[in-house]
Design an enzyme around this catalytic site. Structure first.
Site, PDB file in Angstrom:
ATOM      1  N   LYS A   1      15.580   1.446  -1.863  1.00 25.20           N
ATOM      2  CA  LYS A   1      16.407   0.231  -2.008  1.00 25.20           C
ATOM      3  C   LYS A   1      15.781  -0.953  -1.277  1.00 25.20           C
ATOM      4  CE  LYS A   1      21.067   1.183  -3.032  1.00 25.20           C
ATOM      5  NZ  LYS A   1      22.140   2.040  -2.579  1.00 25.20           N
ATOM      6  N   THR A   2      15.340  -1.934  -2.021  1.00 25.62           N
ATOM      7  CA  THR A   2      14.768  -3.158  -1.435  1.00 25.62           C
ATOM      8  C   THR A   2      15.274  -4.342  -2.268  1.00 25.62           C
ATOM      9  OG1 THR A   2      12.846  -3.146  -2.881  1.00 25.62           O
ATOM     10  CG2 THR A   2      12.610  -1.963  -0.795  1.00 25.62           C
ATOM     11  N   LEU A   3      14.904  -5.543  -1.825  1.00 22.17           N
ATOM     12  CA  LEU A   3      15.301  -6.741  -2.567  1.00 22.17           C
ATOM     13  C   LEU A   3      14.739  -6.709  -3.991  1.00 22.17           C
ATOM     14  CD1 LEU A   3      16.909  -9.232  -1.726  1.00 22.17           C
ATOM     15  CD2 LEU A   3      14.732 -10.394  -1.282  1.00 22.17           C
TER      16      LEU A   3
ATOM     17  N   LYS B   1       2.371  -2.400 -13.668  1.00 25.35           N
ATOM     18  CA  LYS B   1       1.912  -1.341 -12.749  1.00 25.35           C
ATOM     19  C   LYS B   1       0.805  -0.497 -13.387  1.00 25.35           C
ATOM     20  CE  LYS B   1       4.605  -2.131  -9.169  1.00 25.35           C
ATOM     21  NZ  LYS B   1       4.044  -2.904  -8.040  1.00 25.35           N
TER      22      LYS B   1
ATOM     23  N   TYR C   1      12.777  -0.321 -16.231  1.00 21.32           N
ATOM     24  CA  TYR C   1      11.633  -0.792 -15.433  1.00 21.32           C
ATOM     25  C   TYR C   1      10.760  -1.751 -16.251  1.00 21.32           C
ATOM     26  CZ  TYR C   1       8.484  -0.559 -11.434  1.00 21.32           C
ATOM     27  OH  TYR C   1       7.715  -0.867 -10.338  1.00 21.32           O
TER      28      TYR C   1
ATOM     29  N   GLY D   1       3.661  -9.386   1.632  1.00 14.56           N
ATOM     30  CA  GLY D   1       4.858  -8.906   0.925  1.00 14.56           C
ATOM     31  C   GLY D   1       5.968  -8.395   1.820  1.00 14.56           C
TER      32      GLY D   1
ATOM     33  N   ILE E   1       3.395  -6.653  -3.226  1.00 10.35           N
ATOM     34  CA  ILE E   1       3.962  -7.815  -3.915  1.00 10.35           C
ATOM     35  C   ILE E   1       4.211  -7.490  -5.383  1.00 10.35           C
ATOM     36  CG2 ILE E   1       3.306 -10.111  -4.806  1.00 10.35           C
ATOM     37  CD1 ILE E   1       1.891 -10.613  -2.151  1.00 10.35           C
TER      38      ILE E   1
ATOM     39  N   ASP F   1       1.188 -18.262  -1.697  1.00 11.27           N
ATOM     40  CA  ASP F   1       1.884 -17.961  -2.953  1.00 11.27           C
ATOM     41  C   ASP F   1       0.818 -17.445  -3.920  1.00 11.27           C
ATOM     42  OD1 ASP F   1       3.024 -17.930  -5.443  1.00 11.27           O
ATOM     43  OD2 ASP F   1       4.021 -19.864  -5.245  1.00 11.27           O
ATOM     44  N   VAL F   2       0.826 -16.144  -4.165  1.00  7.69           N
ATOM     45  CA  VAL F   2      -0.291 -15.523  -4.912  1.00  7.69           C
ATOM     46  C   VAL F   2      -0.316 -15.930  -6.385  1.00  7.69           C
ATOM     47  CG1 VAL F   2      -0.391 -13.530  -3.350  1.00  7.69           C
ATOM     48  CG2 VAL F   2       0.973 -13.378  -5.455  1.00  7.69           C
TER      49      VAL F   2
HETATM   50  P1  NAP Z   1      10.494  -6.611  -1.463  1.00  4.78           P
HETATM   51  O1  NAP Z   1      10.880  -6.278  -0.088  1.00  4.78           O
HETATM   52  O2  NAP Z   1      11.393  -7.522  -2.234  1.00  4.78           O
HETATM   53  O3  NAP Z   1       8.993  -7.172  -1.465  1.00  4.78           O
HETATM   54  C1  NAP Z   1       8.432  -7.855  -2.567  1.00  4.78           C
HETATM   55  C2  NAP Z   1       7.562  -8.946  -2.005  1.00  4.78           C
HETATM   56  O4  NAP Z   1       6.842  -9.614  -3.068  1.00  4.78           O
HETATM   57  C3  NAP Z   1       8.365 -10.019  -1.274  1.00  4.78           C
HETATM   58  O5  NAP Z   1       7.896 -10.149   0.053  1.00  4.78           O
HETATM   59  C4  NAP Z   1       8.072 -11.270  -2.077  1.00  4.78           C
HETATM   60  O6  NAP Z   1       7.933 -12.402  -1.269  1.00  4.78           O
HETATM   61  C5  NAP Z   1       6.700 -10.948  -2.633  1.00  4.78           C
HETATM   62  N1  NAP Z   1       6.332 -11.899  -3.682  1.00  4.78           N
HETATM   63  C6  NAP Z   1       6.897 -12.074  -4.912  1.00  4.78           C
HETATM   64  N2  NAP Z   1       6.290 -13.098  -5.553  1.00  4.78           N
HETATM   65  C7  NAP Z   1       5.341 -13.576  -4.715  1.00  4.78           C
HETATM   66  C8  NAP Z   1       4.388 -14.628  -4.796  1.00  4.78           C
HETATM   67  N3  NAP Z   1       4.289 -15.410  -5.875  1.00  4.78           N
HETATM   68  N4  NAP Z   1       3.538 -14.842  -3.743  1.00  4.78           N
HETATM   69  C9  NAP Z   1       3.627 -14.078  -2.636  1.00  4.78           C
HETATM   70  N5  NAP Z   1       4.512 -13.067  -2.490  1.00  4.78           N
HETATM   71  C10 NAP Z   1       5.368 -12.826  -3.523  1.00  4.78           C
HETATM   72  O7  NAP Z   1      10.391  -5.285  -2.376  1.00  4.78           O
HETATM   73  P2  NAP Z   1       9.565  -3.924  -2.223  1.00  4.78           P
HETATM   74  O8  NAP Z   1      10.312  -2.937  -3.035  1.00  4.78           O
HETATM   75  O9  NAP Z   1       9.268  -3.638  -0.802  1.00  4.78           O
HETATM   76  O10 NAP Z   1       8.232  -4.239  -3.029  1.00  4.78           O
HETATM   77  C11 NAP Z   1       6.929  -4.109  -2.472  1.00  4.78           C
HETATM   78  C12 NAP Z   1       5.995  -3.428  -3.462  1.00  4.78           C
HETATM   79  O11 NAP Z   1       6.371  -2.065  -3.597  1.00  4.78           O
HETATM   80  C13 NAP Z   1       6.009  -4.015  -4.866  1.00  4.78           C
HETATM   81  O12 NAP Z   1       4.693  -3.986  -5.381  1.00  4.78           O
HETATM   82  C14 NAP Z   1       6.888  -3.027  -5.611  1.00  4.78           C
HETATM   83  O13 NAP Z   1       6.665  -3.035  -7.003  1.00  4.78           O
HETATM   84  C15 NAP Z   1       6.419  -1.749  -4.967  1.00  4.78           C
HETATM   85  N6  NAP Z   1       7.265  -0.567  -5.178  1.00  4.78           N
HETATM   86  C16 NAP Z   1       8.595  -0.639  -4.894  1.00  4.78           C
HETATM   87  C17 NAP Z   1       9.378   0.506  -5.094  1.00  4.78           C
HETATM   88  C18 NAP Z   1      10.850   0.483  -4.804  1.00  4.78           C
HETATM   89  O14 NAP Z   1      11.574   1.360  -5.304  1.00  4.78           O
HETATM   90  N7  NAP Z   1      11.343  -0.456  -4.008  1.00  4.78           N
HETATM   91  C19 NAP Z   1       8.805   1.709  -5.550  1.00  4.78           C
HETATM   92  C20 NAP Z   1       7.440   1.724  -5.805  1.00  4.78           C
HETATM   93  C21 NAP Z   1       6.682   0.583  -5.606  1.00  4.78           C
HETATM   94  P3  NAP Z   1       9.160 -13.397  -1.052  1.00  4.78           P
HETATM   95  O15 NAP Z   1      10.147 -12.644  -0.244  1.00  4.78           O
HETATM   96  O16 NAP Z   1       8.496 -14.519  -0.327  1.00  4.78           O
HETATM   97  O17 NAP Z   1       9.639 -13.762  -2.434  1.00  4.78           O
END
Ligand code: NAP
Length: 260
Positions: A193-195, A163, A156, A12, A91, A63-64
């Site tokens: 802040k992330t994608l 979740k 959300y 991820g 992810i 690709d999960v």
């Molecule tokens: P992120 O940088 O966009 O990471 C999300 C990742 O999920 C990306 O690397 C994406 O891969 C991957 N992904 C999506 N579909 C996929 C698939 N079919 N197979 C493999 N990989 C896949 O965002 P992030 O915020 O760091 O998210 C990481 C985790 O943290 C998530 O579980 C999110 O819910 C959790 N989280 C985030 C926050 C927040 O505020 N940002 C807070 C709490 C928890 P690709 O780039 O290849 O699409």
């Protein structure tokens, strides 16, 4: 250097803003060797420089959402690297159009897709790890979750439902795999802040509200999350499994709070 001699998989990492990046940096700084999985060849090229900086040239496609992909990827990893000590599942995915407005408008297709990628994939990761990568020496597996599973966080929506299921999965899988010496936990991170987060409607406002409510009066950083994850993945947390650990500057502890 609490991760010296340990090697693990990061699933991820999308870019430098990813939570997985903060976790990887902390793990590397604490002595771990890392390898990465990513969804497609396109993303593999995109993250190769970052992976290199984090000390790894090893990026495996996975690709999960696809049947058999996790098993195939873990076979490939096992052949190349042997047993693995830890896995980070960072992810999640849901259709951006449904991360705004009313949850009850979620379509069946989006519900199933979000559940598949954000929840079921974690179950499969744990099962395949137990069968292949951690069968002999045990290990530690971590998922990322968010407070929206516990209380309503506007917009959300379907991700909150995924979740909640993910958090329950953590408890059940921890019980399933405990006899193999595999620990399973999740970190419930504050908003950052992330994608992926940019897809949630009005996310900047969610961050602002969190900052104002938080006992520490700040938003969480990648480093805060990364270091907590490193602790949970390390032998320092050898007695912790089935837990959802909040790393959110204390926000989830606040009920009613007057403006200060
Ligand atoms: P992120 O940088 O966009 O990471 C999300 C990742 O999920 C990306 O690397 C994406 O891969 C991957 N992904 C999506 N579909 C996929 C698939 N079919 N197979 C493999 N990989 C896949 O965002 P992030 O915020 O760091 O998210 C990481 C985790 O943290 C998530 O579980 C999110 O819910 C959790 N989280 C985030 C926050 C927040 O505020 N940002 C807070 C709490 C928890 P690709 O780039 O290849 O699409």
């Amino acid at each position: 250097m609490i991760m010296q001699g340990k090697k693990g998989i990061i699933m991820g990492l999308a870019n430098r803003f990813s939570i997985a990046y903060g976790i990887s940096e902390s793990l590397k700084n604490n002595g771990a060797s890392l390898l990465f999985t990513t969804q497609t060849e396109y993303f593999k090229n995109k993250i190769s420089d970052i992976a290199g900086e984090l000390g790894s040239s090893n990026i495996v496609l996975c690709d999960v959402s696809q049947d058999g992909e996790i098993e195939r990827a873990f076979d490939e990893i096992h052949q190349e690297c042997g047993d693995i000590d830890f896995i980070v599942h960072s992810i999640a995915f849901a259709d951006k159009n449904e991360l705004t407005g009313k949850y009850c408008n979620t379509t069946r297709a989006n519900f199933l897709n979000a559940m598949n990628i954000s929840c079921y994939s974690f179950t499969e990761v744990c099962r395949c790890a137990a069968q292949k990568l951690m069968a002999k020496n045990g290990g530690s597996i971590l998922a990322l979750t968010y407070y929206g599973s516990e209380k309503v966080v506007q917009n959300y929506n379907v991700m909150a439902i995924a979740k909640s299921a993910l958090e329950t999965s953590v408890m059940y899988i921890a019980n399933d795999l405990g006899d193999l010496g595999i620990r399973v936990n999740a970190v419930s991170a504050g908003p950052i802040k992330t994608l992926a987060a940019s897809g949630v409607g009005n996310f900047s406002r969610i961050m602002e509200i969190d900052r104002n409510r938080s006992p520490l009066r700040k938003n969480i950083t990648q480093r805060d999350i990364g270091d907590a994850c490193t602790f949970l993945l390390s032998d320092m947390a050898s007695g912790i499994t089935g837990e959802i650990v909040h790393v959110d500057c204390g926000c989830s502890t606040i009920g009613v709070k007057f403006d200060t």
